[in-house]
Design a protein around this motif. Sequence first.
Motif, PDB file in Angstrom:
ATOM      1  N   ALA A 149       7.670  47.475  -0.600  1.00 55.22           N
ATOM      2  CA  ALA A 149       7.878  46.490  -1.662  1.00 55.22           C
ATOM      3  C   ALA A 149       9.110  46.841  -2.502  1.00 55.22           C
ATOM      4  CB  ALA A 149       6.633  46.419  -2.560  1.00 55.22           C
ATOM      5  N   ALA A 150       9.298  48.140  -2.772  1.00 53.83           N
ATOM      6  CA  ALA A 150      10.482  48.565  -3.535  1.00 53.83           C
ATOM      7  C   ALA A 150      11.756  48.287  -2.756  1.00 53.83           C
ATOM      8  CB  ALA A 150      10.379  50.051  -3.877  1.00 53.83           C
ATOM      9  N   TYR A 151      11.730  48.526  -1.431  1.00 51.27           N
ATOM     10  CA  TYR A 151      12.906  48.235  -0.612  1.00 51.27           C
ATOM     11  C   TYR A 151      13.233  46.748  -0.631  1.00 51.27           C
ATOM     12  CZ  TYR A 151      11.818  52.851   1.359  1.00 51.27           C
ATOM     13  OH  TYR A 151      11.551  54.179   1.525  1.00 51.27           O
ATOM     14  N   TYR A 152      12.198  45.908  -0.644  1.00 49.94           N
ATOM     15  CA  TYR A 152      12.407  44.452  -0.661  1.00 49.94           C
ATOM     16  C   TYR A 152      13.179  44.036  -1.915  1.00 49.94           C
ATOM     17  CZ  TYR A 152      11.179  39.583  -1.624  1.00 49.94           C
ATOM     18  OH  TYR A 152      11.223  38.262  -1.968  1.00 49.94           O
ATOM     19  N   PHE A 153      12.720  44.505  -3.068  1.00 46.43           N
ATOM     20  CA  PHE A 153      13.418  44.159  -4.312  1.00 46.43           C
ATOM     21  C   PHE A 153      14.802  44.825  -4.358  1.00 46.43           C
ATOM     22  CE2 PHE A 153       8.906  43.617  -5.588  1.00 46.43           C
ATOM     23  CZ  PHE A 153       8.965  42.284  -5.959  1.00 46.43           C
ATOM     24  N   GLY A 154      14.920  46.013  -3.737  1.00 49.93           N
ATOM     25  CA  GLY A 154      16.222  46.666  -3.680  1.00 49.93           C
ATOM     26  C   GLY A 154      17.235  45.860  -2.881  1.00 49.93           C
ATOM     27  N   ASN A 155      16.779  45.143  -1.847  1.00 46.23           N
ATOM     28  CA  ASN A 155      17.684  44.300  -1.071  1.00 46.23           C
ATOM     29  C   ASN A 155      18.270  43.177  -1.912  1.00 46.23           C
ATOM     30  OD1 ASN A 155      17.389  45.782   1.257  1.00 46.23           O
ATOM     31  ND2 ASN A 155      15.823  44.462   2.144  1.00 46.23           N
ATOM     32  N   TRP A 156      17.458  42.612  -2.803  1.00 48.15           N
ATOM     33  CA  TRP A 156      17.989  41.573  -3.700  1.00 48.15           C
ATOM     34  C   TRP A 156      19.034  42.167  -4.643  1.00 48.15           C
ATOM     35  CZ3 TRP A 156      17.532  36.880  -2.279  1.00 48.15           C
ATOM     36  CH2 TRP A 156      16.374  36.380  -1.682  1.00 48.15           C
ATOM     37  N   ALA A 157      18.760  43.373  -5.147  1.00 49.65           N
ATOM     38  CA  ALA A 157      19.747  44.041  -6.007  1.00 49.65           C
ATOM     39  C   ALA A 157      21.028  44.335  -5.231  1.00 49.65           C
ATOM     40  CB  ALA A 157      19.153  45.330  -6.584  1.00 49.65           C
ATOM     41  N   SER A 202       1.098  44.047   1.054  1.00 46.53           N
ATOM     42  CA  SER A 202       1.354  44.471   2.430  1.00 46.53           C
ATOM     43  C   SER A 202       2.760  45.014   2.608  1.00 46.53           C
ATOM     44  CB  SER A 202       1.158  43.286   3.379  1.00 46.53           C
ATOM     45  OG  SER A 202       2.147  42.299   3.152  1.00 46.53           O
ATOM     46  N   GLY A 203       3.529  45.087   1.521  1.00 42.93           N
ATOM     47  CA  GLY A 203       4.919  45.506   1.634  1.00 42.93           C
ATOM     48  C   GLY A 203       5.812  44.401   2.155  1.00 42.93           C
ATOM     49  N   PHE A 204       5.379  43.133   1.943  1.00 41.47           N
ATOM     50  CA  PHE A 204       6.134  41.945   2.370  1.00 41.47           C
ATOM     51  C   PHE A 204       6.352  41.924   3.885  1.00 41.47           C
ATOM     52  CE2 PHE A 204       7.324  42.479  -2.089  1.00 41.47           C
ATOM     53  CZ  PHE A 204       7.115  41.191  -2.580  1.00 41.47           C
ATOM     54  N   ILE A 205       5.335  42.320   4.630  1.00 37.20           N
ATOM     55  CA  ILE A 205       5.436  42.253   6.086  1.00 37.20           C
ATOM     56  C   ILE A 205       5.341  40.799   6.527  1.00 37.20           C
ATOM     57  CG2 ILE A 205       2.946  42.532   6.462  1.00 37.20           C
ATOM     58  CD1 ILE A 205       3.620  44.143   8.961  1.00 37.20           C
ATOM     59  N   ILE A 206       6.118  40.431   7.552  1.00 39.79           N
ATOM     60  CA  ILE A 206       6.106  39.066   8.059  1.00 39.79           C
ATOM     61  C   ILE A 206       5.605  39.068   9.498  1.00 39.79           C
ATOM     62  CG2 ILE A 206       7.887  38.121   6.540  1.00 39.79           C
ATOM     63  CD1 ILE A 206       9.915  38.604   8.722  1.00 39.79           C
TER      64      ILE A 206
END
Length: 544
Positions: A495-503, A342-346
């Motif tokens: 989903a890519a943006y989510y992992f990019g935030n951790w980076a 879902s693209g990590f939608i909350i």
Amino acid sequence: MAAAAPSGAASAELVIGWCIFGLLLLAILAFCWIYVRKYQSQRESEVVSTITAIFSLAIALITSALLPVDIFLVSYMKNQNGTFKDWANANVSRQIEDTVLYGYYTLYSVILFCVFFWIPFVYFYYEEKDDDDTSKCTQIKTAFKYTLGFAVICALLLLVGAFVPLNVPNNKNSTEWEKVKFLFEELGSSHGLAALSFSISSLTLIGMLAAITYTAYGMSALPLNLIKGTRSAAYERLENTEDIEEVEQHIQTIKSKSKDGRPLPARDKRALKQFEERLRTLRKRERHLEYIENSWWTKFCGALRPLKIIWGIFFILVALLFIISLFLSNLDKALHSAGIDSGFIIFGANLSNPLNMLLPVLQTVFPLDYILITIIIMYFIFTSMAGIRNIGIWFFWVRLYKIRRGRTRPQALLFLCMILLLIVLHTSYMIYSLAPQYVMYGSQNYLIESNITYDDHKNNSAFPVPKRCDADAPEDQCTVTRTYLFLHKFWFFSAAYYFGNWAFLVVFLIGLIVSCCKGKKSVIEGVDEDDSDISDDEPSVYSV
């Protein structure tokens, strides 16, 4: 019956909102002109590259300025009790949504034109201009040939985005022709939104990489550089004088070997050449240091030193606020989201972060929340600029250009504005990561039925109570911002943006450690052996 007109107070808010947006546009144009003129080389200034840089940077900032306007308009249509305002019927709401959507269509189309056509063409034109024996016709042909490659990439992105199926046909036994027909029907119903969204999301993904590289480092480098300041010009000049004397002694020692007429060995010739180049650089530094030491600007900056320290402390506190908010938001997605598909939608906010709590409080005093959003956007831009200035423009391990005040070549200036344009595109998602509910729905509430039990009558009574809009709200009760639709059209980008935030968080921590360990910057940082942008006849003040 005609829709009721907005009330006097509501109309005043709307007028103020549009006035703020108009003033913001003027401020953006003035800022872009000042910034580009500040960094472009005075010796290699070109009208076309200057206009291109100013225009592309202004378009990026104007696009980011639409975010607070978008949030304001969807919030403005509803009352705080969760009901729509009298004038905000279905037709009016649709007109407002379409106006913002067409604004995004126009600005995003211009961004695609700048990224894939205009900026590459101007860049390759000036690359060919470096060759003295090349005619203007040849320059234009060569630039156009290289630009065609970017145009092909743009066309491919639009085609892929147009035909990526966001929905699947209901009939699993449908023929291939029916599947193709379904794709064209999807394209027609979305009016090209998917194609444009896919192209912009692809650029935003590149902007995410630039933000991880430059913005994350700039958020730590900018405040710490302000706090630490630069080295003393007088002390650097003393060190430079000692280095000149040492190099001159080495040169005299090597030349003394050939006093009797004997030729120097090849190794001594190479060493003599290196020492002479080093001496030229040191004398150049001496001229710059002498100019800066006697400059009124240096004395003025020295008087502002306490103010710079205060600004540095303020910026580092703001950076920590952003990092903590981003960490809590990402942790919330990791623990409570609907998953990667879902693209990590909350659905709602389970872990509150400082910015998510601050924005609803500021909503009570118009227009403080929109001013804060604007400040956040500008903060990301300033820290990105600081990161680019400190790191430079690299292609893997090869440094292409330096960004120096008054000495940036036209090609480097175009690269700079291209990177900033991509980072600004990613800024909208960064703000969504910091305050997801606010970016999706603004200050909208919707009504839900609440059962209340009366002890006297021992029965239940249901009556509507307002609740903050979230991803679980009914579509007809809460209007989603157009920004969110562009950002989350494709789940794999989210989903890519989510992992990019951790980076981003990791790079910030690394940059913070590096910035703390580094010493004070030189007052003429950038005047070294490989700095081809520094001329002998253009002394300048480099202290920040």
